[in-house]
Write an enzyme that holds these catalytic residues in place. Sequence first.
Site, PDB file in Angstrom:
ATOM      1  N   HIS A 164      50.472   9.022  25.361  1.00  0.00           N
ATOM      2  CA  HIS A 164      49.785   8.086  24.459  1.00  0.00           C
ATOM      3  C   HIS A 164      50.718   6.992  23.955  1.00  0.00           C
ATOM      4  CE1 HIS A 164      45.998  10.473  23.816  1.00  0.00           C
ATOM      5  NE2 HIS A 164      46.773  11.331  24.455  1.00  0.00           N
ATOM      6  N   ASP A 373      53.831  -0.344  20.257  1.00  0.00           N
ATOM      7  CA  ASP A 373      52.772   0.644  20.085  1.00  0.00           C
ATOM      8  C   ASP A 373      52.156   0.920  21.450  1.00  0.00           C
ATOM      9  OD1 ASP A 373      50.847   2.278  18.882  1.00  0.00           O
ATOM     10  OD2 ASP A 373      50.512   0.877  17.232  1.00  0.00           O
TER      11      ASP A 373
HETATM   12  P1  ADP Z   1      48.691   6.154  15.912  1.00  0.00           P
HETATM   13  O1  ADP Z   1      48.127   7.034  16.994  1.00  0.00           O
HETATM   14  O2  ADP Z   1      50.086   5.708  16.164  1.00  0.00           O
HETATM   15  O3  ADP Z   1      48.551   6.739  14.545  1.00  0.00           O
HETATM   16  P2  ADP Z   1      46.380   4.347  16.309  1.00  0.00           P
HETATM   17  O4  ADP Z   1      46.090   3.030  15.675  1.00  0.00           O
HETATM   18  O5  ADP Z   1      46.214   4.373  17.789  1.00  0.00           O
HETATM   19  O6  ADP Z   1      47.843   4.784  15.859  1.00  0.00           O
HETATM   20  O7  ADP Z   1      45.396   5.437  15.745  1.00  0.00           O
HETATM   21  C1  ADP Z   1      45.276   5.717  14.386  1.00  0.00           C
HETATM   22  C2  ADP Z   1      43.957   6.454  14.143  1.00  0.00           C
HETATM   23  O8  ADP Z   1      44.025   7.075  12.867  1.00  0.00           O
HETATM   24  C3  ADP Z   1      42.752   5.531  14.123  1.00  0.00           C
HETATM   25  O9  ADP Z   1      41.653   6.150  14.737  1.00  0.00           O
HETATM   26  C4  ADP Z   1      42.496   5.312  12.630  1.00  0.00           C
HETATM   27  O10 ADP Z   1      41.141   5.111  12.306  1.00  0.00           O
HETATM   28  C5  ADP Z   1      42.979   6.617  12.031  1.00  0.00           C
HETATM   29  N1  ADP Z   1      43.554   6.380  10.694  1.00  0.00           N
HETATM   30  C6  ADP Z   1      44.482   5.486  10.350  1.00  0.00           C
HETATM   31  N2  ADP Z   1      44.759   5.535   9.039  1.00  0.00           N
HETATM   32  C7  ADP Z   1      43.982   6.499   8.546  1.00  0.00           C
HETATM   33  C8  ADP Z   1      43.800   7.032   7.227  1.00  0.00           C
HETATM   34  N3  ADP Z   1      44.481   6.599   6.168  1.00  0.00           N
HETATM   35  N4  ADP Z   1      42.909   8.021   7.093  1.00  0.00           N
HETATM   36  C9  ADP Z   1      42.220   8.484   8.161  1.00  0.00           C
HETATM   37  N5  ADP Z   1      42.350   8.017   9.398  1.00  0.00           N
HETATM   38  C10 ADP Z   1      43.226   7.046   9.604  1.00  0.00           C
HETATM   39  O1  F6P Z   2      50.374   9.197  20.129  1.00  0.00           O
HETATM   40  C1  F6P Z   2      50.418   9.072  18.772  1.00  0.00           C
HETATM   41  C2  F6P Z   2      50.717  10.355  18.037  1.00  0.00           C
HETATM   42  O2  F6P Z   2      52.023  10.638  18.052  1.00  0.00           O
HETATM   43  C3  F6P Z   2      50.013  11.617  18.491  1.00  0.00           C
HETATM   44  O3  F6P Z   2      50.635  12.370  19.478  1.00  0.00           O
HETATM   45  C4  F6P Z   2      49.956  12.349  17.209  1.00  0.00           C
HETATM   46  O4  F6P Z   2      48.968  13.318  17.181  1.00  0.00           O
HETATM   47  C5  F6P Z   2      49.699  11.243  16.203  1.00  0.00           C
HETATM   48  O5  F6P Z   2      50.370  10.134  16.694  1.00  0.00           O
HETATM   49  C6  F6P Z   2      50.116  11.554  14.787  1.00  0.00           C
HETATM   50  O6  F6P Z   2      51.427  11.998  14.688  1.00  0.00           O
HETATM   51  P1  F6P Z   2      51.786  13.433  14.129  1.00  0.00           P
HETATM   52  O7  F6P Z   2      51.030  14.426  14.964  1.00  0.00           O
HETATM   53  O8  F6P Z   2      53.256  13.541  14.262  1.00  0.00           O
HETATM   54  O9  F6P Z   2      51.316  13.466  12.708  1.00  0.00           O
END
Ligand code: ADP
Ligand code: F6P
Length: 480
Positions: A164, A373
């Site tokens: 991812h 990212d």
């Molecule tokens: P990462 O996987 O690095 O966290 P992404 O932007 O790909 O970044 O995904 C983040 C996901 O987490 C999104 O689906 C978003 O809606 C969710 N998210 C982000 N912030 C919050 C929060 N404060 N509470 C709940 N869900 C969240």
């Molecule tokens: O790919 C993004 C990612 O690292 C996932 O593997 C993971 O579930 C998510 O972000 C959140 O991170 P963590 O599991 O360390 O809270």
Amino acid sequence: MPESSKSPFVVVANRLPVDRITTADGQTWRRSPGGLVTALHPVLQAEAGCWIGWAGGEGEAPAPFSLDNMQLSPVPLYADELRNYYEGFSNATLWPLYHDAVEQPAFHRHWWKSYEEVNRRFADRAAETAAPDGVVWVQDYQLQLVPAMLRKMRPDLRIGFFLHIPFPPAELFVQLPKRLDILRGLLGADVVGFQSPGAAQNFLRLTRQLLGLKPRGHLVEAEDGRQVRAEAYPISIDTVSVERVAGSPAVHSHAERLRKELGNPKTVILGVDRLDYTKGIEQRLKAFRELLADGEMSVPDTVMVQVATPSRERVEHYKALRRTVEREVGRINGDYGRLGVPAVHYLHQSYSREELAALYLIADVMAVTPFRDGMNLVAKEYVASRLSNDGALVLSEFAGAAADLKQAFQVNPHDLDALKSVLLTAAASPVEEQRRRIKSMRRYLRGHDVKHWARGFLTALGVPETATAYDSDNTPETST
Ligand code: ADP
Ligand code: F6P
């Protein structure tokens, strides 16, 4: 495990889609953070498969249970493993290294030992759980050794792996002391999926450079003679489900309430990120502070809302980032806020899908400015939520999403002046221009949703399409 209760379709990820948390009222479940869960939940639900992962917390794992048409099989992580496998090798070695080393990766031999042991535990559980000739889909950087471990135990399985996060160029990857083990671990899969063609190329090149293999096109023959496919499958969101939530009357009235609470500003700039140093949060705040200082923006006409989801809170780089971000928020509010009208509304909390959707609805400008990212699903969720087609997405060139959301206001977030200027341009963009951009990105996301992603990957893995329609309107929030 009796043959009859084995599963033909198994996902293995570090985390389950829900996290066990302890509150004053006892234990409850909460949706896990991150894009992996957002994306995989609807897919696994449709396949009615089994999800193997950590349930949060330390020590013994809860018993297997079912949730939303899925079997969940919790794997324990003990205190030393949380420190060494999760916070150490996964999040202080691999995470920074794979994200362009925006922070210095640390290497410790005992972290690696724990990484191997925990990968072995996940592989053992997958081997016990998967039905004969079944499919096992392993996820992300925490579990890169699982494909090869599993193949040794269960050569009958079809094994997929999806990363991812970015896969780094050779110059960075070769720093990794255990680089050969990682490559061989991944090559245990039949299909290794990446977010971008560049990442797949990096991987294939490294199999030549470090293992002497001969990749041709998307294929490479592994040391045991199997053909392994390495290709890009850019991940996405469940577009229809995001649209449905954004269109609900309850979300609309919540959005109206929120805007009023913010003092009905002319422009709301929104950031929604895990509190992670790859996301460029401090740079974004700095850009906003300078715009206020230059008089190009002013409070209360413009306010910023920054949601910073708590993440990996015991890892040193994350502690330092939190201090920096909170100092910057305090400084901006001290200099430019007024009584009852802060310039930056900072929220270090988790939210439900509905609450996030309401925030997307009030955001005139959505700022997604990571330094690096893999994809960034928040950018896609914002676009899909803009049912009225207005709004402006400011998007870093270094997010995987930039290849899909070409009509966003794209920017190099390392260039502070460029970031300031694009925030201004986006905030002042005429509504016709906004509509043209958002409409075209929404159209793209309709055709390239998470179902399209999963189907592309699973077809490459030779998995026939299930009869089940993907309908994931019930991504878990809190359940027991
Ligand atoms: P990462 O996987 O690095 O966290 P992404 O932007 O790909 O970044 O995904 C983040 C996901 O987490 C999104 O689906 C978003 O809606 C969710 N998210 C982000 N912030 C919050 C929060 N404060 N509470 C709940 N869900 C969240
Ligand atoms: O790919 C993004 C990612 O690292 C996932 O593997 C993971 O579930 C998510 O972000 C959140 O991170 P963590 O599991 O360390 O809270």
